[in-house]
Write a protein that holds these residues in place. Sequence first.
Motif, PDB file in Angstrom:
ATOM      1  N   VAL A 110     -45.360  39.635   5.047  1.00  0.00           N
ATOM      2  CA  VAL A 110     -45.282  39.425   3.602  1.00  0.00           C
ATOM      3  C   VAL A 110     -44.927  40.727   2.884  1.00  0.00           C
ATOM      4  N   ASP A 111     -43.988  40.647   1.946  1.00  0.00           N
ATOM      5  CA  ASP A 111     -43.623  41.794   1.103  1.00  0.00           C
ATOM      6  C   ASP A 111     -44.686  41.920   0.009  1.00  0.00           C
ATOM      7  N   ILE A 112     -45.571  42.873   0.164  1.00  0.00           N
ATOM      8  CA  ILE A 112     -46.701  43.022  -0.749  1.00  0.00           C
ATOM      9  C   ILE A 112     -46.320  43.861  -1.969  1.00  0.00           C
ATOM     10  N   ASP A 165     -45.752  47.796 -20.988  1.00  0.00           N
ATOM     11  CA  ASP A 165     -45.081  46.857 -21.882  1.00  0.00           C
ATOM     12  C   ASP A 165     -44.441  45.712 -21.108  1.00  0.00           C
ATOM     13  N   VAL A 166     -43.842  46.017 -19.968  1.00  0.00           N
ATOM     14  CA  VAL A 166     -43.199  44.981 -19.147  1.00  0.00           C
ATOM     15  C   VAL A 166     -44.254  44.010 -18.609  1.00  0.00           C
ATOM     16  N   LEU A 167     -45.359  44.542 -18.123  1.00  0.00           N
ATOM     17  CA  LEU A 167     -46.396  43.688 -17.543  1.00  0.00           C
ATOM     18  C   LEU A 167     -47.072  42.830 -18.612  1.00  0.00           C
ATOM     19  N   VAL A 168     -47.447  43.439 -19.737  1.00  0.00           N
ATOM     20  CA  VAL A 168     -48.112  42.688 -20.799  1.00  0.00           C
ATOM     21  C   VAL A 168     -47.193  41.588 -21.349  1.00  0.00           C
ATOM     22  N   LYS A 169     -45.943  41.938 -21.598  1.00  0.00           N
ATOM     23  CA  LYS A 169     -44.990  40.940 -22.098  1.00  0.00           C
ATOM     24  C   LYS A 169     -44.817  39.808 -21.092  1.00  0.00           C
ATOM     25  N   GLY A 170     -44.705  40.172 -19.809  1.00  0.00           N
ATOM     26  CA  GLY A 170     -44.525  39.160 -18.778  1.00  0.00           C
ATOM     27  C   GLY A 170     -45.719  38.231 -18.668  1.00  0.00           C
ATOM     28  N   LEU A 171     -46.929  38.789 -18.710  1.00  0.00           N
ATOM     29  CA  LEU A 171     -48.136  37.970 -18.606  1.00  0.00           C
ATOM     30  C   LEU A 171     -48.287  37.051 -19.819  1.00  0.00           C
ATOM     31  N   ARG A 172     -47.944  37.570 -20.987  1.00  0.00           N
ATOM     32  CA  ARG A 172     -48.007  36.727 -22.181  1.00  0.00           C
ATOM     33  C   ARG A 172     -46.995  35.585 -22.107  1.00  0.00           C
ATOM     34  N   SER A 173     -45.837  35.875 -21.502  1.00  0.00           N
ATOM     35  CA  SER A 173     -44.834  34.809 -21.367  1.00  0.00           C
ATOM     36  C   SER A 173     -45.300  33.700 -20.432  1.00  0.00           C
ATOM     37  N   LEU A 174     -46.294  34.019 -19.588  1.00  0.00           N
ATOM     38  CA  LEU A 174     -46.867  33.022 -18.693  1.00  0.00           C
ATOM     39  C   LEU A 174     -48.039  32.290 -19.328  1.00  0.00           C
ATOM     40  N   GLY A 175     -48.354  32.632 -20.578  1.00  0.00           N
ATOM     41  CA  GLY A 175     -49.405  31.926 -21.292  1.00  0.00           C
ATOM     42  C   GLY A 175     -50.744  32.630 -21.329  1.00  0.00           C
ATOM     43  N   PHE A 176     -50.824  33.867 -20.829  1.00  0.00           N
ATOM     44  CA  PHE A 176     -52.098  34.584 -20.828  1.00  0.00           C
ATOM     45  C   PHE A 176     -52.322  35.279 -22.169  1.00  0.00           C
ATOM     46  N   ASP A 177     -53.582  35.356 -22.557  1.00  0.00           N
ATOM     47  CA  ASP A 177     -53.982  36.020 -23.802  1.00  0.00           C
ATOM     48  C   ASP A 177     -54.635  37.347 -23.445  1.00  0.00           C
ATOM     49  N   LEU A 178     -53.992  38.447 -23.792  1.00  0.00           N
ATOM     50  CA  LEU A 178     -54.559  39.756 -23.475  1.00  0.00           C
ATOM     51  C   LEU A 178     -54.100  40.789 -24.488  1.00  0.00           C
ATOM     52  N   ALA A 215     -53.042  47.214 -11.874  1.00  0.00           N
ATOM     53  CA  ALA A 215     -52.727  48.634 -12.052  1.00  0.00           C
ATOM     54  C   ALA A 215     -51.219  48.785 -12.187  1.00  0.00           C
ATOM     55  N   ILE A 216     -50.781  49.523 -13.209  1.00  0.00           N
ATOM     56  CA  ILE A 216     -49.343  49.707 -13.445  1.00  0.00           C
ATOM     57  C   ILE A 216     -48.851  50.938 -12.684  1.00  0.00           C
ATOM     58  N   THR A 217     -49.167  50.959 -11.401  1.00  0.00           N
ATOM     59  CA  THR A 217     -48.824  52.103 -10.562  1.00  0.00           C
ATOM     60  C   THR A 217     -47.678  51.754  -9.605  1.00  0.00           C
ATOM     61  N   ARG A 218     -46.813  50.863 -10.051  1.00  0.00           N
ATOM     62  CA  ARG A 218     -45.606  50.513  -9.305  1.00  0.00           C
ATOM     63  C   ARG A 218     -44.432  50.483 -10.277  1.00  0.00           C
ATOM     64  N   PRO A 219     -43.202  50.708  -9.789  1.00  0.00           N
ATOM     65  CA  PRO A 219     -42.039  50.762 -10.677  1.00  0.00           C
ATOM     66  C   PRO A 219     -41.818  49.465 -11.457  1.00  0.00           C
ATOM     67  N   VAL A 220     -41.068  49.570 -12.540  1.00  0.00           N
ATOM     68  CA  VAL A 220     -40.786  48.431 -13.403  1.00  0.00           C
ATOM     69  C   VAL A 220     -40.181  47.274 -12.620  1.00  0.00           C
ATOM     70  N   ALA A 221     -39.264  47.571 -11.707  1.00  0.00           N
ATOM     71  CA  ALA A 221     -38.606  46.501 -10.946  1.00  0.00           C
ATOM     72  C   ALA A 221     -39.620  45.691 -10.141  1.00  0.00           C
ATOM     73  N   ARG A 222     -40.614  46.361  -9.579  1.00  0.00           N
ATOM     74  CA  ARG A 222     -41.635  45.651  -8.794  1.00  0.00           C
ATOM     75  C   ARG A 222     -42.555  44.833  -9.705  1.00  0.00           C
ATOM     76  N   ILE A 223     -42.845  45.348 -10.887  1.00  0.00           N
ATOM     77  CA  ILE A 223     -43.655  44.594 -11.841  1.00  0.00           C
ATOM     78  C   ILE A 223     -42.897  43.350 -12.294  1.00  0.00           C
ATOM     79  N   GLN A 224     -41.594  43.502 -12.548  1.00  0.00           N
ATOM     80  CA  GLN A 224     -40.777  42.346 -12.930  1.00  0.00           C
ATOM     81  C   GLN A 224     -40.727  41.320 -11.804  1.00  0.00           C
ATOM     82  N   GLU A 225     -40.629  41.810 -10.571  1.00  0.00           N
ATOM     83  CA  GLU A 225     -40.646  40.907  -9.424  1.00  0.00           C
ATOM     84  C   GLU A 225     -41.974  40.166  -9.340  1.00  0.00           C
TER      85      GLU A 225
END
Length: 382
Positions: A29-31, A301-314, A362-372
């Motif tokens: 698995v690609d973790i 910003d990428v992670l928060v925006k992405g999670l909100r787009s999935l319906g999460f409130d944070l 944790a936002i300790t990975r590059p933007v591309a991995r967070i988007q993935e």
Amino acid sequence: MYASRMDSLPPYLFARIDEMKAEQQKKGVDIIDLGVGDPDLPTPPHIVAALCKAAQDPENHHYPSYAGMPAYKSAVAGWYKKRFGVTLDAGKEVLALMGSKDGIAHIAEAFVNPGDYVLAPSPGYPVYRTGTLFAEGRVHEMPLLRENNFVPMLADIPKKVAKEAKILYINYPNNPTAAVAPPGFYKEVVDFANEHDIVVVSDNAYSEIAYDGYRAPSFLETKGAMEVGIEMHSLSKTYNMTGWRIGMAVGNAEILAGLGRVKTNVDSGVFNAVQHAAITALSGPQDCVAEACKIYQERRDVLVKGLRSLGFDLPTPKATFYVWLPVKDCMAFSAQLLNDAGIVATPGVGFGASGEGYVRFAITRPVARIQEAIGRMRRMKL
């Protein structure tokens, strides 16, 4: 076979996460690891160069000073003065640590007798609890709830517990909730400590990882704080030096002397070459810290925006490199992420009972991995 105190120690949260991650990796698995808060950014080159130079000097190969090199302690005092406006006596009010975890793990041994209470935030850094258990103390968890802005309600602590408490841990910017200390909170802590004769230990390891113009204060800036407490800090997060194991405890000289007395009996100090590199970090240009924060802010910003787009409130965190996400069942959610999407997140209950209903990213990975990661979560239809 084991001592009875081992029965009270839970498996260290992040060690178990590593095991679970390894199990998935064996399956191919690609973790995407958004679990442990270990910066992926490199230590700045000028700090690495200082280490290399110092390591080549044979004088640095001997046992170091237990309390820290005078030059290192002076650099810490200088940094605290410049950053927070706090004046420290480098000889008596600064102690070198092998990372802030070192001090947090040992401070209870100096002040807690068997059966004494320690007041610790829940959720909170697990070492507040384990250090207390090693000292045979009792942990009273202070719930950090969203409706209270993740700040402990000191007035809710039972009077009997407060009377028998020896240490109060505070941690802002906070791990894992990413909350920041509201105005007036540190004054409330000082008053509480004076009323109950309690040692305050402020864990301020994330003060420099901040966004949108926010500047985290030091507990020691508050009037009266130096009389009741100390602050643990670390170069780990600020300068991407987690593996270097270098930090500091600063503040009340008598409290530091107690911690130092424990440490002289259990370790031999920090490698001098690492201390020389730390002097360079603290005394040199701080552009590297600002640049790292820009990178983390983009990821946030990428992670928060992405999670909100999935319906999460944070909320949008002002500091740390964590996002504290409300979910229904943290263990089930974390397991689903890992097993179905190859994403590692930390279940909130691992930080204490009040962490139930949350997971920490944790936002300790590059933007591309967070988007993935967001893409994988979207395909899961969470």
